[in-house]
Design a protein around this motif. Structure first.
Motif, PDB file in Angstrom:
ATOM      1  N   HIS A   1       0.743  -1.268   0.077  1.00  0.00           N
ATOM      2  CA  HIS A   1      -0.042   0.024   0.171  1.00  0.00           C
ATOM      3  C   HIS A   1       1.012   1.312  -0.053  1.00  0.00           C
ATOM      4  CE1 HIS A   1      -3.408   2.651   0.910  1.00  0.00           C
ATOM      5  NE2 HIS A   1      -2.588   3.236   1.884  1.00  0.00           N
ATOM      6  N   ARG A   2       1.876   1.350   0.859  1.00  0.00           N
ATOM      7  CA  ARG A   2       2.792   2.624   0.925  1.00  0.00           C
ATOM      8  C   ARG A   2       3.495   2.638  -0.245  1.00  0.00           C
ATOM      9  NH1 ARG A   2       4.917   6.069   4.536  1.00  0.00           N
ATOM     10  NH2 ARG A   2       7.142   6.555   4.078  1.00  0.00           N
ATOM     11  N   LEU A   3       4.049   1.642  -0.955  1.00  0.00           N
ATOM     12  CA  LEU A   3       4.887   1.579  -2.100  1.00  0.00           C
ATOM     13  C   LEU A   3       3.979   2.136  -3.265  1.00  0.00           C
ATOM     14  CD1 LEU A   3       7.251   0.721  -3.622  1.00  0.00           C
ATOM     15  CD2 LEU A   3       6.510  -1.469  -3.769  1.00  0.00           C
ATOM     16  N   ARG A   4       2.705   1.715  -3.327  1.00  0.00           N
ATOM     17  CA  ARG A   4       1.773   2.270  -4.384  1.00  0.00           C
ATOM     18  C   ARG A   4       1.526   3.680  -4.460  1.00  0.00           C
ATOM     19  NH1 ARG A   4      -2.070  -0.485  -7.196  1.00  0.00           N
ATOM     20  NH2 ARG A   4      -2.141  -2.281  -5.878  1.00  0.00           N
ATOM     21  N   SER A   5       1.611   4.339  -3.039  1.00  0.00           N
ATOM     22  CA  SER A   5       1.441   5.901  -3.043  1.00  0.00           C
ATOM     23  C   SER A   5       2.703   6.469  -3.475  1.00  0.00           C
ATOM     24  CB  SER A   5       0.836   6.125  -1.474  1.00  0.00           C
ATOM     25  OG  SER A   5       1.767   5.635  -0.793  1.00  0.00           O
ATOM     26  N   GLN A   6       3.650   5.997  -2.902  1.00  0.00           N
ATOM     27  CA  GLN A   6       4.922   6.520  -3.298  1.00  0.00           C
ATOM     28  C   GLN A   6       5.257   6.477  -4.785  1.00  0.00           C
ATOM     29  OE1 GLN A   6       7.438   3.891  -0.496  1.00  0.00           O
ATOM     30  NE2 GLN A   6       7.915   5.884   0.792  1.00  0.00           N
ATOM     31  N   LEU A   7       5.164   5.335  -5.269  1.00  0.00           N
ATOM     32  CA  LEU A   7       5.315   5.234  -6.668  1.00  0.00           C
ATOM     33  C   LEU A   7       4.622   6.132  -7.770  1.00  0.00           C
ATOM     34  CD1 LEU A   7       7.046   3.900  -8.829  1.00  0.00           C
ATOM     35  CD2 LEU A   7       5.557   1.867  -8.770  1.00  0.00           C
ATOM     36  N   ALA A   8       3.367   6.402  -7.300  1.00  0.00           N
ATOM     37  CA  ALA A   8       2.366   6.963  -7.955  1.00  0.00           C
ATOM     38  C   ALA A   8       2.687   8.636  -7.935  1.00  0.00           C
ATOM     39  CB  ALA A   8       1.026   7.089  -7.289  1.00  0.00           C
ATOM     40  N   ALA A   9       3.689   9.009  -6.882  1.00  0.00           N
ATOM     41  CA  ALA A   9       3.891  10.388  -6.815  1.00  0.00           C
ATOM     42  C   ALA A   9       5.329  10.757  -7.803  1.00  0.00           C
ATOM     43  CB  ALA A   9       4.454  10.606  -5.374  1.00  0.00           C
ATOM     44  N   GLN A  10       5.782   9.763  -8.334  1.00  0.00           N
ATOM     45  CA  GLN A  10       7.178  10.010  -8.890  1.00  0.00           C
ATOM     46  C   GLN A  10       6.753  10.512 -10.399  1.00  0.00           C
ATOM     47  OE1 GLN A  10      10.072   9.690  -7.134  1.00  0.00           O
ATOM     48  NE2 GLN A  10       8.421   9.087  -5.590  1.00  0.00           N
ATOM     49  N   HIS A  11       7.857  11.110 -10.829  1.00  0.00           N
ATOM     50  CA  HIS A  11       7.845  11.462 -12.367  1.00  0.00           C
ATOM     51  C   HIS A  11       8.594  10.633 -13.365  1.00  0.00           C
ATOM     52  CE1 HIS A  11       7.616  14.204 -15.960  1.00  0.00           C
ATOM     53  NE2 HIS A  11       8.960  14.221 -15.856  1.00  0.00           N
ATOM     54  N   ARG A  12       9.761  10.078 -12.866  1.00  0.00           N
ATOM     55  CA  ARG A  12      10.514   9.346 -13.757  1.00  0.00           C
ATOM     56  C   ARG A  12      11.187   8.243 -12.802  1.00  0.00           C
ATOM     57  NH1 ARG A  12      15.604   9.766 -16.247  1.00  0.00           N
ATOM     58  NH2 ARG A  12      15.814   9.262 -18.499  1.00  0.00           N
ATOM     59  N   VAL A  13      11.243   7.040 -13.322  1.00  0.00           N
ATOM     60  CA  VAL A  13      11.532   5.766 -12.449  1.00  0.00           C
ATOM     61  C   VAL A  13      12.366   5.005 -13.316  1.00  0.00           C
ATOM     62  CG1 VAL A  13      10.695   3.701 -11.229  1.00  0.00           C
ATOM     63  CG2 VAL A  13       9.500   5.662 -11.266  1.00  0.00           C
ATOM     64  N   LEU A  14      13.595   4.478 -12.875  1.00  0.00           N
ATOM     65  CA  LEU A  14      14.214   3.566 -13.587  1.00  0.00           C
ATOM     66  C   LEU A  14      13.918   2.107 -12.856  1.00  0.00           C
ATOM     67  CD1 LEU A  14      15.983   5.913 -14.094  1.00  0.00           C
ATOM     68  CD2 LEU A  14      18.148   4.752 -14.161  1.00  0.00           C
ATOM     69  N   LEU A  15      13.918   1.104 -13.592  1.00  0.00           N
ATOM     70  CA  LEU A  15      13.452  -0.141 -13.262  1.00  0.00           C
ATOM     71  C   LEU A  15      14.479  -1.195 -13.604  1.00  0.00           C
ATOM     72  CD1 LEU A  15      11.452  -2.414 -12.313  1.00  0.00           C
ATOM     73  CD2 LEU A  15      10.570  -2.685 -14.259  1.00  0.00           C
ATOM     74  N   VAL A  16      15.343  -1.775 -12.519  1.00  0.00           N
ATOM     75  CA  VAL A  16      16.172  -2.806 -12.820  1.00  0.00           C
ATOM     76  C   VAL A  16      15.820  -4.105 -12.334  1.00  0.00           C
ATOM     77  CG1 VAL A  16      18.701  -3.380 -11.772  1.00  0.00           C
ATOM     78  CG2 VAL A  16      18.000  -0.793 -11.959  1.00  0.00           C
ATOM     79  N   THR A  17      15.958  -4.924 -13.373  1.00  0.00           N
ATOM     80  CA  THR A  17      15.418  -6.269 -13.065  1.00  0.00           C
ATOM     81  C   THR A  17      16.038  -7.374 -13.946  1.00  0.00           C
ATOM     82  OG1 THR A  17      13.463  -7.596 -13.409  1.00  0.00           O
ATOM     83  CG2 THR A  17      13.729  -5.945 -14.977  1.00  0.00           C
ATOM     84  N   ASP A  18      15.716  -8.534 -14.375  1.00  0.00           N
ATOM     85  CA  ASP A  18      16.420  -9.648 -14.978  1.00  0.00           C
ATOM     86  C   ASP A  18      16.005  -9.092 -16.624  1.00  0.00           C
ATOM     87  OD1 ASP A  18      17.778 -10.830 -12.751  1.00  0.00           O
ATOM     88  OD2 ASP A  18      15.806 -11.966 -12.689  1.00  0.00           O
ATOM     89  N   SER A  19      16.843  -9.530 -17.354  1.00  0.00           N
ATOM     90  CA  SER A  19      16.411  -9.720 -18.888  1.00  0.00           C
ATOM     91  C   SER A  19      15.553 -10.545 -19.079  1.00  0.00           C
ATOM     92  CB  SER A  19      17.694 -10.181 -19.731  1.00  0.00           C
ATOM     93  OG  SER A  19      18.333 -11.386 -19.428  1.00  0.00           O
ATOM     94  N   PRO A  20      14.639 -10.493 -20.246  1.00  0.00           N
ATOM     95  CA  PRO A  20      13.444 -11.337 -20.579  1.00  0.00           C
ATOM     96  C   PRO A  20      13.770 -12.720 -20.556  1.00  0.00           C
ATOM     97  CG  PRO A  20      13.432  -9.399 -21.837  1.00  0.00           C
ATOM     98  CD  PRO A  20      14.672  -9.347 -21.153  1.00  0.00           C
ATOM     99  N   ASP A  21      14.892 -13.208 -20.969  1.00  0.00           N
ATOM    100  CA  ASP A  21      15.142 -14.665 -21.290  1.00  0.00           C
ATOM    101  C   ASP A  21      15.594 -15.279 -19.830  1.00  0.00           C
ATOM    102  OD1 ASP A  21      17.393 -12.722 -21.159  1.00  0.00           O
ATOM    103  OD2 ASP A  21      18.577 -14.950 -21.732  1.00  0.00           O
ATOM    104  N   LEU A  22      15.477 -14.379 -18.553  1.00  0.00           N
ATOM    105  CA  LEU A  22      15.871 -14.962 -17.261  1.00  0.00           C
ATOM    106  C   LEU A  22      14.858 -14.399 -16.294  1.00  0.00           C
ATOM    107  CD1 LEU A  22      19.755 -14.090 -16.727  1.00  0.00           C
ATOM    108  CD2 LEU A  22      18.767 -16.309 -17.206  1.00  0.00           C
ATOM    109  N   ALA A  23      14.050 -13.435 -16.972  1.00  0.00           N
ATOM    110  CA  ALA A  23      12.931 -13.025 -15.868  1.00  0.00           C
ATOM    111  C   ALA A  23      11.770 -13.931 -15.358  1.00  0.00           C
ATOM    112  CB  ALA A  23      12.352 -11.776 -16.339  1.00  0.00           C
ATOM    113  N   ARG A  24      11.333 -14.009 -14.249  1.00  0.00           N
ATOM    114  CA  ARG A  24      10.254 -15.208 -13.871  1.00  0.00           C
ATOM    115  C   ARG A  24       9.014 -14.122 -13.649  1.00  0.00           C
ATOM    116  NH1 ARG A  24      13.021 -19.646 -10.230  1.00  0.00           N
ATOM    117  NH2 ARG A  24      14.494 -20.612 -11.940  1.00  0.00           N
TER     118      ARG A  24
END
Length: 487
Positions: free
Chosen positions: A426-449
Motif C-alpha cells: 500500500h505504501r509503495l503504491r502511493s510512493q510510486l504514484a508520486a514519481q515523475h521518472r523511474v528506473l526499473l532494474v530487473t532481469d533480462s526477459p530470457d531470465l525473468a520470472r
C-alpha cells in the motif's frame, strides 16, 4: 670449471630441480591469473560476497544471525582481505586461484605417492583443466578454498596410511576438516569418502581409532553451525528437486571415475589411486544425492572437492595409456605427458576461453550499474524486481548516486539482510504514484520470472498503468527500463 656450472652447483637442490608439485602449482596459478577480471564483470553470487565483505565486522555478525550463516567464516575472511587490499575483482578472486593451485599441488603429491611420478603429475595438471574446477577457479566464493582443505586432509590421510602416523598429523587433519566445515558444512561429506578409503586400504585398529577421533572432533566443531543454519533453510528453497536430467552429470562423472579405476596400475599398493580417488569422487556425489531426496540440495559447487578424486583417477588412466605407448616407443617416454597435457589444453581451449568471458555467468552486476549511470537523471527514483537485484547498487553505489530507492524501508545494513526490507504494498503504491521518472532494474526477459511477491506485483501494476517506457537497456542478463509518467 666454468662459472655457470659453479653457480648451478652452488644453488640449493630445490632450485636446480624444483619438485613436480611446484610446477603443477605454477601451471594452475597461470590458468587462474589468465583473464582473472573477466572483462571487469561480477555476477550475482560474487556480488553477495562483495557487498557483505565491505560491511563492518559487527554488521557482518548481524547479517549472519539472519541469513547466510553457512558462509560466515568466508565473509569474515574476505572482509579482512578487502580491508587490507581494497575491493576489486583481483582481491575477490585471487584466494580461489591460490587455493586451487595448492589443491593441484596436493593432488600431485598424492598421485606420485600412490601411482608413481607420471600418474601424480598427470593428475595435478588435469585438475585445473576440469570444467567444474575451471568455473570456480576464478570465483569469489568459498568452494575452491574448501577443495584446498579437502586436498590437504586427503594428503594427511594418505601419509598416515603409508605408515607415517602421528598425533600432530591427525590433529591437523581434524582442524582442516573443521575449517572446511565452517566454510560450508556440506564439506563434511568428505568423511564418508575417507571412511571408504580406510576400508579399502584395510587400515589397522590404531588408524581407525585416530581417524574416528579426528572425524568426530571436526564434526563436533561444525555442529553448532549446522544446527543454527538449519533455521535459515529458506535460503536454499530455490534449489530444484532431483530429476533425471540432473542425474546425468553425476552419472557421467562416476562412469569416468570407474574407467580410471579400471586402468589404475597402482592397485597392488595400499592405499592405491583407486582406493583414494574413487571414494573421493563417488561418496560426496552419492551422499548429496541421498540428502537431496529429503531436501533438494544438489548443486555441484557444494561438492567441488570431489573433482580431486576425478583428477586422481584420470591421472591413473592417462598413466596406463602412456605406459602402453612408451612400451612400444621408449624414446618418446619423456615427451608423452607434456604432449598429452598440451593437446588436452588445445582441445579444451574453447571451453577455457568461454569460462573467462562475461557470458559464462548468468548476469553481470557491474554492467547494469553502468547502464543506470548513463540513463539516470537527478531526482529519479529506482526500483528493483526482484529485490535481490538491489545487489547492483550495493556493489557499485557510485553509479546510483542521486537516485532515490523509494521501495526501501530498511537498508541491508540496518536490517541485517542481503537485499534490505521493502515498504508495504500500500505504501509503495502511493510512493510510486508520486514519481515523475523511474528506473526499473530487473532481469533480462530470457531470465525473468513472473513476480510472486505482492510488492513486485504492485510495482509492475503502477508502472504499466501510470507510466510509459522511454528507454531500455539490456546487458549480460540484466535490464534497465526508464519510465516516465504518462501525460
Amino acid at each position: 670449471m666454468p662459472t655457470h656450472i659453479r653457480v648451478l652447483a652452488a644453488l640449493p637442490a630445490v632450485l636446480r630441480r624444483p619438485p613436480a608439485w611446484s610446477l603443477v602449482a605454477l601451471w594452475t596459478l597461470a590458468l587462474g591469473l589468465w583473464g582473472l577480471s573477466r572483462h571487469h564483470t561480477v555476477w550475482r553470487d560474487e556480488a553477495a560476497t562483495w557487498q557483505v565483505a565491505r560491511r563492518p565486522a559487527a554488521d557482518i555478525w548481524h547479517l549472519l544471525g539472519q541469513v547466510d550463516s553457512v558462509h560466515g567464516l568466508y565473509y569474515l575472511l574476505m572482509h579482512g582481505l578487502f580491508t587490507l587490499f581494497g575491493p576489486g575483482t583481483t582481491t575477490l578472486r585471487l584466494p580461489s586461484v591460490l587455493a586451487t593451485s595448492v589443491a593441484a599441488a596436493c593432488v600431485t603429491v598424492i598421485g606420485r605417492r600412490l601411482g608413481g611420478s607420471r600418474a601424480g603429475n598427470a593428475a595435478g595438471f588435469t585438475l585445473g583443466l576440469l570444467p567444474a574446477v575451471e568455473f570456480y577457479l576464478q570465483e569469489g566464493r568459498p568452494y575452491a578454498l574448501i577443495a584446498m582443505g579437502a586436498s590437504i586432509s586427503t594428503l594427511l590421510l594418505v601419509t598416515s596410511l603409508n605408515g607415517r602416523e602421528s598425533n600432530g598429523r591427525w590433529a591437523t587433519y581434524a582442524a582442516t576438516v573443521a575449517v572446511c566445515a565452517l566454510l560450508n558444512w556440506l564439506s563434511l561429506l568428505i568423511l564418508p569418502a575417507h571412511l571408504l578409503t580406510l576400508l579399502l586400504a584395510r587400515a589397522d585398529r590404531t588408524t581407525w581409532t585416530r581417524w574416528a577421533g579426528a572425524a568426530c572432533g571436526a564434526t563436533a566443531c561444525a555442529a553448532p553451525l549446522i544446527l543454527f543454519s538449519r533455521g535459515q533453510a529458506q535460503q536454499v528453497s530455490w534449489i530444484p528437486a532431483l530429476t533425471w536430467h540432473l542425474l546425468i552429470g553425476p552419472a557421467v562423472l562416476l562412469a569416468l571415475g570407474a574407467l580410471g579405476a579400471l586402468l589404475d596400475r597402482s592397485r597392488p599398493r595400499r592405499p592405491s589411486l583407486t582406493s583414494v580417488g574413487l571414494p573421493l569422487l563417488a561418496m560426496p556425489q552419492l551422499a548429496l544425492l541421498g540428502l537431496s531426496l529429503v531436501q533438494p540440495l544438489y548443486l555441484d559447487r557444494y561438492i567441488l572437492f570431489s573433482m580431486l578424486g576425478l583428477a586422481l583417477l584420470i591421472g591413473a588412466a592417462l598413466d596406463a595409456a602412456l605406459h602402453a605407448v612408451a612400451a612400444r616407443a621408449p624414446r618418446t617416454r619423456p615427451w608423452l605427458l607434456p604432449t598429452s597435457i598440451g593437446a588436452a589444453t588445445l582441445a579444451l581451449l574453447p571451453q577455457l576461453l568461454d569460462k573467462r568471458s562475461p557470458e559464462s555467468r548468468v548476469d553481470d552486476v557491474l554492467a547494469v550499474a553502468h547502464d543506470v549511470r548513463r540513463l539516470k537523471h537527478p531526482g529519479d527514483a529506482v526500483l528493483f524486481i526482484p529485490a535481490a537485484r538491489r545487489d547492483a547498487a550495493l556493489v557499485s553505489p557510485a553509479d546510483f548516486d542521486g537516485l532515490r530507492d523509494i521501495a526501501l524501508a530498511q537498508t541491508p545494513l540496518t536490517s541485517g539482510t542481503l537485499k534490505g526490507v521493502e515498504s508495504t504494498p500500500h505504501r509503495l503504491r502511493s510512493q510510486l504514484a508520486a514519481q515523475h521518472r523511474v528506473l526499473l532494474v530487473t532481469d533480462s526477459p530470457d531470465l525473468a520470472r513472473p513476480p510472486t511477491a505482492a510488492r513486485d506485483q504492485v510495482k509492475l501494476a503502477v508502472l504499466h498503468h501510470r507510466f510509459r517506457p522511454v528507454a531500455d537497456r539490456r546487458s549480460h542478463g540484466r535490464r534497465v527500463t526508464v519510465y516516465e509518467r504518462r501525460p
